[in-house]
Design a protein around this motif. Structure first.
Motif, PDB file in Angstrom:
ATOM      1  N   PHE A 381      -5.999  96.094  55.227  1.00  0.00           N
ATOM      2  CA  PHE A 381      -6.941  96.803  54.354  1.00  0.00           C
ATOM      3  C   PHE A 381      -7.854  97.720  55.160  1.00  0.00           C
ATOM      4  N   SER A 382      -8.307  97.247  56.323  1.00  0.00           N
ATOM      5  CA  SER A 382      -9.147  98.074  57.184  1.00  0.00           C
ATOM      6  C   SER A 382      -8.385  99.300  57.682  1.00  0.00           C
ATOM      7  N   ASP A 385      -8.100 101.967  54.993  1.00  0.00           N
ATOM      8  CA  ASP A 385      -9.315 102.766  54.866  1.00  0.00           C
ATOM      9  C   ASP A 385      -9.410 103.818  55.974  1.00  0.00           C
ATOM     10  N   LYS A 386      -9.076 103.429  57.205  1.00  0.00           N
ATOM     11  CA  LYS A 386      -9.168 104.366  58.333  1.00  0.00           C
ATOM     12  C   LYS A 386      -8.166 105.509  58.187  1.00  0.00           C
ATOM     13  N   THR A 388      -6.676 106.749  55.475  1.00  0.00           N
ATOM     14  CA  THR A 388      -6.966 107.668  54.373  1.00  0.00           C
ATOM     15  C   THR A 388      -8.229 108.478  54.612  1.00  0.00           C
ATOM     16  N   ASP A 389      -9.045 108.089  55.594  1.00  0.00           N
ATOM     17  CA  ASP A 389     -10.265 108.846  55.901  1.00  0.00           C
ATOM     18  C   ASP A 389     -10.050 109.924  56.958  1.00  0.00           C
ATOM     19  N   ALA A 405       0.075 105.056  54.596  1.00  0.00           N
ATOM     20  CA  ALA A 405      -0.582 104.323  53.517  1.00  0.00           C
ATOM     21  C   ALA A 405       0.434 103.525  52.703  1.00  0.00           C
ATOM     22  N   GLY A 422      -9.855  99.783  44.210  1.00  0.00           N
ATOM     23  CA  GLY A 422     -10.138 100.813  45.200  1.00  0.00           C
ATOM     24  C   GLY A 422      -8.993 101.016  46.180  1.00  0.00           C
ATOM     25  N   HIS A 423      -8.289  99.941  46.548  1.00  0.00           N
ATOM     26  CA  HIS A 423      -7.174 100.065  47.468  1.00  0.00           C
ATOM     27  C   HIS A 423      -5.995 100.781  46.805  1.00  0.00           C
ATOM     28  N   ARG A 426      -6.764 104.415  46.773  1.00  0.00           N
ATOM     29  CA  ARG A 426      -6.589 105.093  48.061  1.00  0.00           C
ATOM     30  C   ARG A 426      -5.118 105.448  48.291  1.00  0.00           C
TER      31      ARG A 426
END
Length: 569
Positions: A381-382, A385-386, A388-389, A405, A422-423, A426
């Motif tokens: 999950f972490s 997030d990284k 997709t940012d 992803a 939210g996941h 993303r």
């Protein structure tokens, strides 16, 4: 490039296997403490061999005492990672410091200091031999057969003209190099011009430039398929020749990187993964993954120039990125080199450096290890997030970000992880951003490997999510897939579209079966006295209320009773 690489590393050479050791007027401090014969050099052969920090006391200094002076700085003492010494207190050691290696720049070869090839040299230092054995594979086999001679004879310059080669270099510079920027294009252009004008280069360069020609032709269609295939087979013949491949070089590593890119765009997963593994092993064999302070050099103490160091660093990083992407997608093990120098996969460059962005994406890829499933899910999950940012400025990298992803989504799905909204959002956002990029690349005839693969995998993920948002996004995804297939018009593209449509129909049939079952239950069920007529009783109860109480009701109960509620998945 390989000759320059070797020359830059072997300048001012002082071989360990030099002439007979001369008695020194003064021994260095480590040799005096250990009562060893010192040759008086700085560093001396004993300290250089064992990894000690060579230094002298305050007495008379040896006449041949010379320290290398870096440009623009003051003289610095040579530092080397020490081997374990029982007479000294233990220190916090890394894996690289526990197992240092030996670099032989004249052959661009790196081996562990504990290897069978290096051990005779180590023994020679231990017994203080007058002639120290060279770094060589002594008694590696029985020697009853001769090695086959080099079988490569033809040259790329005989196959295409210099004008064609120059146009292909321009295509490569515009398409592949911005993303996988590890070649010194000015140097490559100069050597190509010499090669095509009667100054043959070595076979490692021949292999590298054959990969450039084939890849550029793939993206431009300049050559016919038979000629393009000739360059790929020519490159393969060179890279697999035992006479040529015995000495790793930057050109060989670059050739394997080019081969991996071409194979990923045209061949099967297993073959591509093996090619990427070979590139990684060559990075290790040439010592590109180690910082200079973690190795002992057998010839020379000079460090490469800043330009050459950048090329070496980028070559190692691009090979690592490519191998990681292929392994993560294919579900194979990722080769991790034993060095801190590749931990941060971000080469020097500005914000618009696309290779910088590529390495930033790969740096966020999770390193899956066996362990607690909860910690693995948290890591995934972490990483999602990284990834997709990361800011992206290229269509191909948009597809790569979506691929990573989706790769994380597949792993979490197999682990039966409970996704938060939210996941899912993303993953859908990354895939949605990749759809127009895929359409643009297809219309520009740039056959990156994920032009069709990203849209297909995204469609599969949307079907599994089975949410209102995913169903709406599936419409655009299938439209994109159909557009790309119509443009490509290949068997593999049509096969992917047919499979995606089959999965969509299967999902629709599943939903129909569920709806039919619910309708049958509702149709066949007899009214329950305890439940039936509830609406009538409710209306009677309301009628029995006082008018003032009824006026305070804020809801239209008839409308509320007729509403259909949808529980969250």
């Amino acid at each position: 490039m390989s000759s320059q690489y070797q020359q830059r590393y072997s300048q001012d050479a002082s071989s360990l296997s030099g002439p007979v050791r001369q008695r020194s007027k003064q021994a260095c401090l480590p040799c005096r403490r250990r009562k060893r014969k010192c040759d008086g050099n700085l560093p001396c052969s004993i300290c250089q061999g064992y990894g000690y920090e060579c230094e002298f006391g305050n007495g008379p200094q040896p006449t041949n005492l010379k320290r290398p002076v870096p440009s623009g700085g003051s003289p610095q003492p040579r530092k080397a990672t020490r081997l374990a010494d029982p007479q000294e207190p233990p220190k916090q050691l890394t894996e690289s410091s526990i197992f240092p290696g030996i670099l032989e720049p004249s052959k661009a070869r790196y081996v562990g200091r504990y290897s069978s090839i290096a051990f005779p040299l180590y023994v020679g230092l231990e017994v203080q031999a007058t002639t120290i054995p060279r770094l060589h594979s002594f008694a590696y086999h029985t020697g009853i057969r001769k090695e086959p001679p080099c079988a490569v004879t033809c040259e790329a310059a005989q196959k295409i003209s210099w004008n064609t080669m120059r146009s292909l270099l321009e295509v490569y510079t515009a398409t592949v190099h911005p993303v996988f920027g590890f070649l010194d294009l000015d140097q490559v252009f100069m050597l190509c011009e010499r090669h095509w004008h009667g100054q043959p280069q070595d076979m490692a360069f021949e292999a590298m430039i054959s990969g450039v020609v084939a890849t550029a032709s793939l993206f431009s269609g300049t050559l016919d398929q038979d000629t393009e295939m000739w360059f790929i087979l020519h490159q393969k013949e060179i890279l697999e020749d035992c006479v040529i491949s015995r000495f790793p070089s930057l050109e060989q590593i670059a050739a394997w990187i080019m081969r991996t890119i071409y194979m990923r765009c045209t061949s099967r997963p297993h073959v591509t993964w093996l090619s990427s593994c070979t590139a990684m092993h060559l990075v290790e064999a040439a010592g590109l993954h180690h910082a200079s302070e973690f190795v002992m050099q057998t010839t020379g103490n000079a460090t490469p120039s800043t330009e050459m160091f950048n090329i070496i660093n980028r070559t190692a990083q691009v090979a690592t990125c490519l191998h990681t992407l292929i392994s993560f997608e294919y579900g194979r093990s990722i080769i991790t080199l034993n060095s801190h120098s590749l931990d941060n996969l971000q080469p020097a460059g500005g914000e618009k450096d696309l290779t910088f962005q590529l390495c930033s994406l790969v740096a966020a890829v999770p390193t899956i290890r066996t362990g607690n499933p909860l910690s693995l899910m948290e890591e995934l999950f972490s990483s999602l997030d990284k990834i997709t940012d990361v800011a992206i400025d290229h269509d191909f990298l948009l597809l790569l970000r979506a691929d990573l992803a989706l790769g994380i989504y597949r792993r979490l799905r197999v682990m039966d992880s409970k996704f938060q909204q939210g996941h899912n959002d993303r993953v859908i956002a990354a895939g949605t951003a990749a759809l127009p990029a895929a359409r643009r690349l297809a219309s520009q005839n740039q056959p990156w490997w994920n032009v069709i693969g990203t849209a297909f995998q995204f469609a599969c993920a949307l079907l599994v999510m089975d949410t209102p948002t995913s169903c709406e996004t599936l419409v655009e995804t299938m439209d994109t897939l159909e557009m790309i297939v119509d443009h490509l018009d290949t068997h593999l593209a049509k096969e992917a579209l047919s499979t995606a449509r089959q999965l969509v129909r299967a999902s629709l049939d599943k939903k129909k079966r569920g709806v039919e079952a619910l309708e049958r239950i509702a149709r066949d069920a007899s009214p329950d006295p305890a439940v039936g007529g509830t609406n009538d009783h409710l209306q009677q109860d309301i009628a029995a209320m006082s008018p003032s109480l009824v006026a305070q009701l804020p809801l239209d109960l008839d409308s509320l009773w007729a509403m259909e509620f949808q529980l969250p998945l």
